[in-house]
Enzyme design. Structure first.
Site, PDB file in Angstrom:
ATOM      1  N   GLU A  96     -12.648 -63.927  22.573  1.00  0.00           N
ATOM      2  CA  GLU A  96     -12.916 -64.029  23.990  1.00  0.00           C
ATOM      3  C   GLU A  96     -11.850 -64.880  24.670  1.00  0.00           C
ATOM      4  OE1 GLU A  96     -17.041 -64.623  26.237  1.00  0.00           O
ATOM      5  OE2 GLU A  96     -16.179 -66.437  25.411  1.00  0.00           O
ATOM      6  N   CYS A 117      -8.247 -69.691  29.379  1.00  0.00           N
ATOM      7  CA  CYS A 117      -8.696 -70.396  28.190  1.00  0.00           C
ATOM      8  C   CYS A 117      -8.584 -69.415  27.016  1.00  0.00           C
ATOM      9  CB  CYS A 117     -10.141 -70.819  28.431  1.00  0.00           C
ATOM     10  SG  CYS A 117     -10.833 -71.757  27.098  1.00  0.00           S
ATOM     11  N   CYS A 124     -14.304 -70.151  13.508  1.00  0.00           N
ATOM     12  CA  CYS A 124     -13.755 -71.492  13.363  1.00  0.00           C
ATOM     13  C   CYS A 124     -14.366 -72.120  12.128  1.00  0.00           C
ATOM     14  CB  CYS A 124     -14.073 -72.343  14.591  1.00  0.00           C
ATOM     15  SG  CYS A 124     -13.293 -73.977  14.558  1.00  0.00           S
ATOM     16  N   CYS A 128     -18.274 -77.985  14.264  1.00  0.00           N
ATOM     17  CA  CYS A 128     -18.750 -79.037  15.172  1.00  0.00           C
ATOM     18  C   CYS A 128     -20.173 -78.686  15.586  1.00  0.00           C
ATOM     19  CB  CYS A 128     -17.854 -79.135  16.403  1.00  0.00           C
ATOM     20  SG  CYS A 128     -16.152 -79.602  16.024  1.00  0.00           S
ATOM     21  N   CYS A 131     -21.135 -77.182  18.992  1.00  0.00           N
ATOM     22  CA  CYS A 131     -20.417 -75.953  19.302  1.00  0.00           C
ATOM     23  C   CYS A 131     -21.053 -74.754  18.600  1.00  0.00           C
ATOM     24  CB  CYS A 131     -18.961 -76.125  18.888  1.00  0.00           C
ATOM     25  SG  CYS A 131     -17.804 -74.962  19.578  1.00  0.00           S
ATOM     26  N   CYS A 345     -19.830 -69.367  28.511  1.00  0.00           N
ATOM     27  CA  CYS A 345     -19.337 -68.009  28.292  1.00  0.00           C
ATOM     28  C   CYS A 345     -19.453 -67.535  26.859  1.00  0.00           C
ATOM     29  CB  CYS A 345     -17.902 -67.885  28.772  1.00  0.00           C
ATOM     30  SG  CYS A 345     -16.856 -69.097  28.027  1.00  0.00           S
TER      31      CYS A 345
HETATM   32  N1  SAH Z   1     -11.044 -76.562  18.211  1.00  0.00           N
HETATM   33  C1  SAH Z   1     -10.484 -77.054  19.447  1.00  0.00           C
HETATM   34  C2  SAH Z   1     -10.597 -76.080  20.565  1.00  0.00           C
HETATM   35  C3  SAH Z   1     -12.034 -75.708  20.908  1.00  0.00           C
HETATM   36  S1  SAH Z   1     -12.426 -76.237  22.508  1.00  0.00           S
HETATM   37  C4  SAH Z   1     -11.133 -78.373  19.805  1.00  0.00           C
HETATM   38  O1  SAH Z   1     -12.067 -78.788  19.129  1.00  0.00           O
HETATM   39  O2  SAH Z   1     -10.683 -79.026  20.725  1.00  0.00           O
HETATM   40  C5  SAH Z   1     -13.564 -77.506  22.247  1.00  0.00           C
HETATM   41  C6  SAH Z   1     -14.093 -77.962  23.597  1.00  0.00           C
HETATM   42  O3  SAH Z   1     -15.081 -77.039  24.076  1.00  0.00           O
HETATM   43  C7  SAH Z   1     -14.806 -79.276  23.529  1.00  0.00           C
HETATM   44  O4  SAH Z   1     -13.940 -80.367  23.548  1.00  0.00           O
HETATM   45  C8  SAH Z   1     -15.641 -79.193  24.779  1.00  0.00           C
HETATM   46  O5  SAH Z   1     -14.830 -79.511  25.875  1.00  0.00           O
HETATM   47  C9  SAH Z   1     -16.033 -77.740  24.850  1.00  0.00           C
HETATM   48  N2  SAH Z   1     -17.390 -77.503  24.312  1.00  0.00           N
HETATM   49  C10 SAH Z   1     -17.729 -77.025  23.103  1.00  0.00           C
HETATM   50  N3  SAH Z   1     -19.073 -76.960  22.977  1.00  0.00           N
HETATM   51  C11 SAH Z   1     -19.589 -77.405  24.135  1.00  0.00           C
HETATM   52  C12 SAH Z   1     -20.926 -77.573  24.631  1.00  0.00           C
HETATM   53  N4  SAH Z   1     -21.982 -77.262  23.903  1.00  0.00           N
HETATM   54  N5  SAH Z   1     -21.062 -78.054  25.873  1.00  0.00           N
HETATM   55  C13 SAH Z   1     -19.992 -78.355  26.643  1.00  0.00           C
HETATM   56  N6  SAH Z   1     -18.721 -78.212  26.238  1.00  0.00           N
HETATM   57  C14 SAH Z   1     -18.526 -77.743  25.007  1.00  0.00           C
END
Ligand code: SAH
Length: 375
Positions: A96, A117, A124, A128, A131, A345
């Site tokens: 995406e 983005c 991944c 996390c 996430c 999204c």
């Molecule tokens: N692996 C990389 C790129 C992924 S983007 C990294 O970890 O930076 C990761 C970002 O997505 C996080 O820093 C946060 O800004 C956003 N994100 C992920 N899960 C989220 C959630 N549940 N709520 C809000 N932002 C989230």
């Protein structure tokens, strides 16, 4: 599912690689230059368009390369909102890409730029907890061509240029270091896509060795760290990567980054109620931000299906922010109105795929949410 051999996308090739192919074909160097122009400046989607190359040359190229490796499977959203592009890759997997329009009022940021983005991997491996990637897995790295093509596909569809890129889609960009940095070179180059290096941000969960490596990368791109915990104790609960590279190691890498770079670092910090939103965390974060000369983006947590975490109250968010500001740290709180369009999204994508019945990948679709920051 039998995975077909990866087609070699021209959008992932540098002029010297294209020149080598033409040398092999016994063609003069200026022909290679013409191909570079067709691929990047003219964005040719087919070999037929490349009319100043002979038919025989075009046919020879078509046996080895492709102009496009993916198709747009679905677009959600409209031109004045965030649009999510579901892209189908050659092997039937999906990634995406999210286009965030220049509209500071909607997104609470200061950005007057169109931001894309982009994803760097299918799935991944870093798991996390906020996430929801624990619910899926890692499938594969994207190639440089697949990374560059996300921009090319979206620009062609939207009829507008993207002027800011964030590697905050699916995947850990620094775990796909060589393809991501090659894509960045192509995206930045005059002969390529022509996006300024300062308008590209790599976001990482904190792969310390690769951060050091990236510090020596010649282009002046920006770096964002997904911190989300200001002490090892809190961070390792929500980010397993912290057990491999703890805060001591991470901050040592950031010191190295700061020695080599002039741009401010950004720390992303999702606020999750009762997990990392205490005022002690705020004070610890302020200290860390000052020590690394970083600005902080606070992102109220967006709910992910299957996870119990919740977003703190607005009062708690404000109190957390106040600690940072009072400590002299540059900090912003990204409080999207309504339904957190940009951030939710990843979940929408999963729904669309299910509704369309187009999940073909043997791995479950990964649910992610994306921080829509423009810097
Ligand atoms: N692996 C990389 C790129 C992924 S983007 C990294 O970890 O930076 C990761 C970002 O997505 C996080 O820093 C946060 O800004 C956003 N994100 C992920 N899960 C989220 C959630 N549940 N709520 C809000 N932002 C989230």
């Amino acid at each position: 599912m039998i995975t077909p051999p990866a087609p070699q996308g021209l959008l992932g090739m540098k002029p010297e690689e294209i020149a080598a192919v033409f040398a092999e074909l016994g063609q003069p160097a200026f022909r290679a230059k013409q191909l570079v122009e067709w691929v990047f400046a003219k964005r040719a989607a087919t070999f037929e368009e490349m009319t100043n190359l002979s038919k025989a040359t075009r046919e020879a190229l078509a046996t080895r390369f492709v102009t496009r490796t993916m198709t747009i499977a679905k677009v959600a959203g409209s031109s004045d909102t965030t649009r999510k592009f579901l892209l189908k890759l050659h092997d039937g997997r999906y990634v995406e890409t999210v286009l965030i329009p220049a509209n500071p009022a909607l997104y609470g940021g200061s950005s007057d730029r169109r931001t894309l983005c982009v994803s760097s991997q299918v799935g991944c491996a870093y798991d996390c907890k906020f996430c929801a990637s624990g619910l899926a897995g890692f499938a594969r790295n994207l190639t440089a061509a697949e990374i560059v093509e996300q921009i090319v596909q979206v620009e062609a569809y939207a009829g507008e240029r993207v002027d800011n890129l964030v590697f905050m889609g699916m995947g850990e960009p620094l775990a796909n270091y060589s393809n991501v940095t090659k894509a960045i070179e192509i995206l930045n180059a005059e002969w390529g896509i022509g996006i300024g290096a300062r308008h590209m941000t790599v976001s990482t969960s904190g792969l310390a060795p690769q951060i050091k490596k990236l510090a020596d990368f010649p282009l002046q791109i920006r770096l964002a760290i997904s911190l989300h915990g200001a002490t090892d104790e809190v961070r390792e609960k929500i980010m397993p990567v912290n057990r491999k590279h703890n805060l001591g190691e991470l901050f040592e890498a950031l010191d190295y980054w700061n020695q080599k770079r002039k741009q401010f670092l950004t720390f992303e910090f999702i606020l999750i109620a009762d997990v990392n939103d205490s005022l002690q965390q705020a004070h610890a974060l302020a200290k860390r931000a000052r020590s690394a000369n970083a600005k902080v983006n606070l992102i109220p947590y967006n709910t992910v299906d299957g996870l119990e975490w919740v977003r703190p109250s607005e009062a708690a968010q404000d109190a957390f922010l106040a600690v940072l500001v009072n400590a002299g740290v540059t900090a912003t709180l990204r409080r999207e109105k309504g339904h957190d369009i940009a951030a939710a999204c990843g979940q929408l994508r999963l729904k669309q795929e299910t509704e369309l019945g187009i999940i073909e990948s043997p791995i479950p679709a990964k649910r992610i949410t994306i921080g829509g920051g423009a810097e």
